[in-house]
Design an enzyme around this catalytic site. Sequence first.
Site, short mmCIF file in Angstrom:
data_model
loop_
_atom_site.label_atom_id
_atom_site.label_comp_id
_atom_site.label_asym_id
_atom_site.label_seq_id
_atom_site.Cartn_x
_atom_site.Cartn_y
_atom_site.Cartn_z
N ASP A 37 11.65 37.52 -17.96
CA ASP A 37 11.58 37.19 -16.54
C ASP A 37 11.12 35.73 -16.44
O ASP A 37 10.47 35.21 -17.35
CB ASP A 37 10.57 38.10 -15.82
CG ASP A 37 10.81 38.19 -14.32
OD1 ASP A 37 11.15 39.29 -13.84
OD2 ASP A 37 10.63 37.17 -13.62
N VAL A 64 17.27 32.99 -16.79
CA VAL A 64 18.60 33.41 -17.28
C VAL A 64 19.68 32.32 -17.07
O VAL A 64 20.79 32.47 -17.56
CB VAL A 64 19.08 34.75 -16.68
CG1 VAL A 64 18.18 35.89 -17.09
CG2 VAL A 64 19.25 34.67 -15.17
N ASN A 90 19.60 42.57 -15.43
CA ASN A 90 19.10 43.04 -14.14
C ASN A 90 18.65 41.91 -13.21
O ASN A 90 18.74 42.05 -12.00
CB ASN A 90 17.94 44.03 -14.40
CG ASN A 90 17.11 44.27 -13.17
OD1 ASN A 90 17.51 45.02 -12.27
ND2 ASN A 90 15.96 43.62 -13.07
N TYR A 157 26.51 36.06 -2.83
CA TYR A 157 25.97 37.29 -3.45
C TYR A 157 27.10 38.28 -3.72
O TYR A 157 27.22 38.82 -4.83
CB TYR A 157 24.91 37.91 -2.54
CG TYR A 157 24.18 39.09 -3.15
CD1 TYR A 157 23.13 38.91 -4.04
CD2 TYR A 157 24.54 40.40 -2.83
CE1 TYR A 157 22.46 40.00 -4.60
CE2 TYR A 157 23.87 41.49 -3.37
CZ TYR A 157 22.84 41.28 -4.27
OH TYR A 157 22.18 42.36 -4.82
N LYS A 161 28.39 39.51 -7.39
CA LYS A 161 28.30 40.91 -7.82
C LYS A 161 29.69 41.51 -8.09
O LYS A 161 29.85 42.34 -8.98
CB LYS A 161 27.51 41.73 -6.80
CG LYS A 161 26.03 41.31 -6.68
CD LYS A 161 25.25 41.55 -7.97
CE LYS A 161 23.75 41.32 -7.79
NZ LYS A 161 22.97 41.61 -9.01
N1 LIG Z 1 16.57 45.79 -4.03
C1 LIG Z 1 17.79 46.01 -3.59
O1 LIG Z 1 17.95 46.51 -2.46
C2 LIG Z 1 18.98 45.75 -4.48
C3 LIG Z 1 20.19 46.40 -4.16
C4 LIG Z 1 21.29 46.22 -4.98
C5 LIG Z 1 21.19 45.43 -6.11
N2 LIG Z 1 20.02 44.79 -6.40
C6 LIG Z 1 19.97 44.01 -7.63
O2 LIG Z 1 18.99 44.54 -8.49
C7 LIG Z 1 18.51 43.52 -9.36
C8 LIG Z 1 16.99 43.58 -9.42
O3 LIG Z 1 16.47 43.23 -8.14
P1 LIG Z 1 15.16 43.85 -7.51
O4 LIG Z 1 15.55 44.40 -6.19
O5 LIG Z 1 14.43 44.68 -8.47
O6 LIG Z 1 14.39 42.47 -7.18
P2 LIG Z 1 12.95 41.88 -7.48
O7 LIG Z 1 12.93 40.60 -6.72
O8 LIG Z 1 11.88 42.89 -7.23
O9 LIG Z 1 13.01 41.58 -9.04
C9 LIG Z 1 13.85 40.61 -9.59
C10 LIG Z 1 13.19 39.95 -10.78
O10 LIG Z 1 14.11 38.98 -11.32
C11 LIG Z 1 13.37 37.83 -11.66
N3 LIG Z 1 14.23 36.64 -11.69
C12 LIG Z 1 14.74 35.98 -10.63
N4 LIG Z 1 15.44 34.92 -11.03
C13 LIG Z 1 15.36 34.90 -12.39
C14 LIG Z 1 15.87 34.03 -13.37
N5 LIG Z 1 16.58 32.94 -13.06
N6 LIG Z 1 15.63 34.32 -14.67
C15 LIG Z 1 14.89 35.40 -15.00
N7 LIG Z 1 14.37 36.24 -14.11
C16 LIG Z 1 14.60 36.00 -12.80
C17 LIG Z 1 12.27 37.73 -10.61
O11 LIG Z 1 11.19 36.91 -11.05
C18 LIG Z 1 11.89 39.18 -10.41
O12 LIG Z 1 10.83 39.56 -11.26
C19 LIG Z 1 19.10 42.21 -8.84
O13 LIG Z 1 20.18 41.83 -9.65
C20 LIG Z 1 19.56 42.56 -7.44
O14 LIG Z 1 20.64 41.77 -7.02
C21 LIG Z 1 18.92 44.93 -5.59
#
Ligand SMILES: NC(=O)c1ccc[n+]([C@@H]2O[C@H](COP(=O)([O-])OP(=O)(O)OC[C@H]3O[C@@H](n4cnc5c(N)ncnc54)[C@H](O)[C@@H]3O)[C@@H](O)[C@H]2O)c1
Length: 253
Positions: A37, A64, A90, A157, A161
């Site tokens: 992360d 990443v 993720n 976005y 995706k």
């Molecule tokens: N929460 C939702 O409603 C939802 C729905 C569909 C998909 N998603 C996808 O799920 C995945 C996880 O999201 P989440 O909801 O758990 O969010 P979150 O914000 O709680 O966690 C995301 C994590 O990714 C890390 N991160 C961000 N940019 C980064 C980078 N450049 N390099 C390394 N780490 C990085 C952040 O520091 C954070 O810890 C994402 O890809 C998001 O698009 C989320």
Amino acid sequence: MQKLANKTAIVTGAGSGMGKAIAELFAREGARTVLADINLEALEAVAAQIQQAGGKAIAVKVNVTEETDIEKMIATAVERYGTLDILVNNAGIMDNFKTVAEVNDALWDRILAINLTGPFKASRAAIKIMEKQENGGVIINNASVGGLFGTRGGAAYVASKHGLVGLTKNIAATYGRMGKVRCNAIAPGGVNTNITKTITEPSEMGYKALMNVGEGVIGEPEEIAAVALFLASDDSSFVNGDVIKADGGWTAG
Ligand SMILES: NC(=O)c1ccc[n+]([C@@H]2O[C@H](COP(=O)([O-])OP(=O)(O)OC[C@H]3O[C@@H](n4cnc5c(N)ncnc54)[C@H](O)[C@@H]3O)[C@@H](O)[C@H]2O)c1
């Protein structure tokens, strides 16, 4: 029996939300985890929690979008644990629902770099290891219902995706045929994580488009982690190139 015993798993974005839940569940199921992360403080807290519970976890600060960080992440898994069996792409960010006319180049580039190019580069590095291993490997991409439909995010976005879903199918169709690397995606609906805090200035037009399809129910990160465990384990040995929606029925109607 633990479902991921003797497997090494990398989880990006493991400092929060779904990545954290996936890392914790995988460790409970016996995986040796590498947590990646950009937020090292959060990551170290997750790693400490896993270790206290008797699991294996190494925290690696990774952006990443940086190829050197991705190389470090992959090398850590192989050097410290000897194999790389599971990669969970993720980490991802949202784009304030900006429509195509509203999104500027900087936001477009940042969303694509983190949500699509990052998983591509991590997968490229991981596959080079996995295809040489007797048991191959598994890649899981955390996409979104925004990877299947047009209004669950802004233009960048949704494009990122959809791209991730395409990458998933391409990896599955090429490497899976050789019986070596399975690759699947998860398409979560709304999940209770910190990502919602990043929706600071939502586009009126983009948000209206989302509201036109109605609000979905909100799931918990652990409900997505359970899907990831299925895809990581041998329970899904014949599942390859699929996108599993986990949205509580949001897109079913
Ligand atoms: N929460 C939702 O409603 C939802 C729905 C569909 C998909 N998603 C996808 O799920 C995945 C996880 O999201 P989440 O909801 O758990 O969010 P979150 O914000 O709680 O966690 C995301 C994590 O990714 C890390 N991160 C961000 N940019 C980064 C980078 N450049 N390099 C390394 N780490 C990085 C952040 O520091 C954070 O810890 C994402 O890809 C998001 O698009 C989320």
